[in-house]
Scaffold this motif. Structure first.
Motif, PDB file in Angstrom:
ATOM      1  N   GLY A  82       0.773  -1.233   0.000  1.00  0.00           N
ATOM      2  CA  GLY A  82       0.000   0.000   0.000  1.00  0.00           C
ATOM      3  C   GLY A  82       0.798   1.273   0.000  1.00  0.00           C
ATOM      4  O   GLY A  82       0.228   2.364  -0.128  1.00  0.00           O
ATOM      5  N   ARG A  83       2.129   1.178   0.112  1.00  0.00           N
ATOM      6  CA  ARG A  83       2.979   2.365   0.198  1.00  0.00           C
ATOM      7  C   ARG A  83       3.741   2.553  -1.110  1.00  0.00           C
ATOM      8  O   ARG A  83       4.236   1.589  -1.700  1.00  0.00           O
ATOM      9  N   ASP A  84       3.879   3.792  -1.535  1.00  0.00           N
ATOM     10  CA  ASP A  84       4.676   4.092  -2.718  1.00  0.00           C
ATOM     11  C   ASP A  84       6.158   3.891  -2.412  1.00  0.00           C
ATOM     12  O   ASP A  84       6.682   4.470  -1.450  1.00  0.00           O
ATOM     13  N   VAL A  85       6.817   3.078  -3.225  1.00  0.00           N
ATOM     14  CA  VAL A  85       8.272   2.949  -3.108  1.00  0.00           C
ATOM     15  C   VAL A  85       8.963   3.555  -4.324  1.00  0.00           C
ATOM     16  O   VAL A  85      10.179   3.709  -4.332  1.00  0.00           O
ATOM     17  N   PHE A  86       8.170   3.886  -5.344  1.00  0.00           N
ATOM     18  CA  PHE A  86       8.678   4.622  -6.500  1.00  0.00           C
ATOM     19  C   PHE A  86       7.527   5.368  -7.142  1.00  0.00           C
ATOM     20  O   PHE A  86       6.447   4.801  -7.334  1.00  0.00           O
ATOM     21  N   VAL A  87       7.759   6.653  -7.453  1.00  0.00           N
ATOM     22  CA  VAL A  87       6.811   7.456  -8.219  1.00  0.00           C
ATOM     23  C   VAL A  87       7.630   8.204  -9.260  1.00  0.00           C
ATOM     24  O   VAL A  87       8.555   8.953  -8.920  1.00  0.00           O
ATOM     25  N   ALA A  88       7.312   8.003 -10.534  1.00  0.00           N
ATOM     26  CA  ALA A  88       8.077   8.634 -11.609  1.00  0.00           C
ATOM     27  C   ALA A  88       8.071  10.145 -11.459  1.00  0.00           C
ATOM     28  O   ALA A  88       7.029  10.758 -11.200  1.00  0.00           O
ATOM     29  N   GLY A  89       9.257  10.743 -11.592  1.00  0.00           N
ATOM     30  CA  GLY A  89       9.380  12.192 -11.552  1.00  0.00           C
ATOM     31  C   GLY A  89       9.381  12.817 -10.184  1.00  0.00           C
ATOM     32  O   GLY A  89       9.528  14.031 -10.044  1.00  0.00           O
TER      33      GLY A  89
END
Length: 550
Positions: free
Chosen positions: A540-547
């Protein structure tokens, strides 16, 4: 699972929705029935509900955070089914030799790196491949020793099954012409019997022991570095093939402190019986949050094809003096497999050559018997499989853990190694699948790029990214796009005993997601390589978000 699904469906139709941590809205979600416009409610690291957009208003009000996916294609989180976590982190810190076009270029890169180090410090690198050079023989260390005389230098081959060392490194390890080849390894020597600088399989361990061992801080730094790169490729879990005691201690400490970004499925290194016996006695262990699993062991039957260490049933076509290397004796493998099976651990054995594959299947048949279906033994790589062994995978309940990127990397020279008959036995994924075997897909990172897009492309086309050969190499062995995607998702989950809670997008399953800007399984295969990773979500947690710099 049924209860969660019913609650989710009932709540979606009501004016009120349960509180959730996040609502991922506006995406095209690839569920088992096909892609649909759905919103994903997440709570406590799990998928709470899949909500049709027309019914999403109460869920939006109840969510602590609403994320607009802007039409992203949402897939189950990708799994790297065979990689080396700390090794990848170390490779990212070392001299990169992956695309070095000659020994001279290797030497130049090492000289440049050594100039930045204090005198006497070790220079470590990896990735050289003599098959890319004009002279395809193993190199000698003469030019390397002359160029970098005041630093020990140790350079791993691309496959991780051979190393090139300069004279200073050989001296530091106490190796002389009198040093015998260790069991499972070979010191390459010249006509006079002197080591040339190349050490194959277990012989490379003679040098590794002379390198200062990494500290716990070094290991953690490398884990975090590797995880950042893996997450950027959309990977949410890595099956770590050969976790040693110091590495496992760090992984456990990181998990306890909440610092483990990706899920890690541990295959225990089996060289240290004290370490192995302690872990087997404790039994298989999976953390409550599923972030760290210790329930498998890793062995080596042979070496690699590129360094002529893969164990073949007949001599190499381009070097009749050898059939490869037995890295681990059959007796030792059988003993470890038996001990692991009694403790409830999954055996995973590296086998590339056809003789090694046969030997591993024989061991599974003898040591596991009917327990094969329960323990799900794996044949790691399974690159060259004799026709009579293809149906044995299904018969023994053995999973073929394959790396499609190896196929397209090896095809320029593999026919020379194997000859015209045996080359038809190589990288035979379709044959295994059609015979009832289960597969899972990975890369063997850092041997190859861990990018699942490259792996899916190779599995679907059997062509290089540049499109050669036009029709694909032995195209009858291709997988479909849907099968290749499953190899990184649902099939990978089965290979790690996770099919009841990972590998699909469904209520109650882990909120592990890989978001792309397009569907790589639809239309022109070129879309596979053109797809961009937009976001990677673990529990449920972001470990990568582009940009975003994340």
């Amino acid at each position: 699972m049924v209860v969660v699904s019913l609650i989710a469906l009932a709540s979606a139709a009501c004016a009120h929705a349960p509180r959730c941590d996040r609502l991922l809205a506006g995406g095209v979600v690839h569920v088992p029935g096909g892609p649909q416009r759905l919103e994903i409610a997440i709570a406590d690291g799990r998928i709470l509900a899949l909500v049709p957009p027309a019914e999403a208003a109460p869920w939006r009000r109840a969510a602590a955070e609403v994320v607009d996916l802007a039409g992203a294609q949402v897939f189950p989180g990708m799994t790297e089914s065979h990689g080396h976590l700390v090794g990848y982190g170390a490779a990212l810190e070392q001299v990169d030799l992956d695309d070095a076009a000659s020994l001279e270029e290797v030497v130049a890169r090492v000289r440049h790196a050594a100039a930045k180090l204090r005198p006497g410090a070790w220079v470590l690198g990896r990735g050289w491949d003599q098959n890319l050079w004009t002279d395809k023989r193993f190199p000698t260390n003469r030019s390397l020793s002359a160029a970098v005389a005041d630093h020990p230098v140790l350079l791993g081959r691309v496959d991780g099954h051979a190393a090139l060392a300069n004279a200073a490194a050989i001296a530091a390890a106490g190796i002389t012409r009198a040093t015998p080849d260790p069991p499972g390894g070979r010191i390459v020597r010249d006509a006079a019997g002197e080591p040339t600088g190349v050490f194959v399989d277990a012989a490379a361990g003679l040098l590794d022991r002379a390198v200062p061992p990494p500290t716990a801080a070094d290991i953690e730094r490398r884990v975090l570095l590797a995880c950042r790169h893996l997450a950027a490729f959309g990977i949410t879990q890595i099956d770590d093939a050969g976790t040693a005691a110091p590495e496992l201690a760090v992984l456990r400490a990181m998990h306890a402190a909440g610092r483990l970004p990706l899920r890690v499925y541990v295959m225990l290194d089996t060289h240290d019986d004290g370490f192995l016996d302690g872990e087997l006695a404790a039994g298989p262990r999976v953390s409550r949050d599923g972030m760290l699993a210790v329930r498998a062991v890793k062995l080596f039957a042979d070496g690699a094809l590129g360094s002529r260490g893969a164990l073949l049933s007949a001599p190499y076509s381009d070097d009749p003096s050898t059939r490869g290397i037995e890295v681990t004796s059959e007796a030792r493998m059988a003993d470890v497999v038996g001990r692991a099976a009694r403790a409830g651990f999954q055996p995973c054995i590296h086998a590339i050559g056809d003789a090694a594959v046969t030997r591993v299947l024989d061991i599974y048949e003898r040591e596991l018997g009917v327990r094969g279906d329960v323990l799900r033994p794996r044949v790691e790589h399974a690159q060259i499989v004799r026709p009579e062994d293809v149906p044995r995978f299904a018969q023994e309940g053995a999973i073929a853990s394959v790396q499609p990127a190896h196929c397209i990397a090896d095809m320029p020279w593999a026919p020379d190694r194997l000859g015209p008959m045996r080359i038809a036995w190589a990288y035979r994924w379709r044959s295994l699948l059609d015979a009832g075997a289960r597969l899972c897909l990975g890369s063997d990172v850092p041997v190859a790029s861990p990018d699942p897009r490259l792996g899916i492309w190779a599995a679907v086309t059997r062509r290089t990214p540049q499109g050669t050969p036009p029709g694909g190499w032995n195209p009858a062995e291709r997988l479909s796009p849907a099968e290749a995607l499953a190899g990184y998702t649902s099939w990978a989950a089965f290979a790690a005993f996770e099919e009841d809670w990972r590998g699909r997008i469904a209520p109650g399953f882990a909120a592990d997601l890989t978001l792309l800007d397009r569907d790589p399984t639809a239309g022109d295969p070129a879309a596979i390589l053109q797809a961009k990773v937009l976001r990677t979500v673990v529990a449920g947690r972001d470990v990568f978000v582009a940009g975003s710099g994340t």
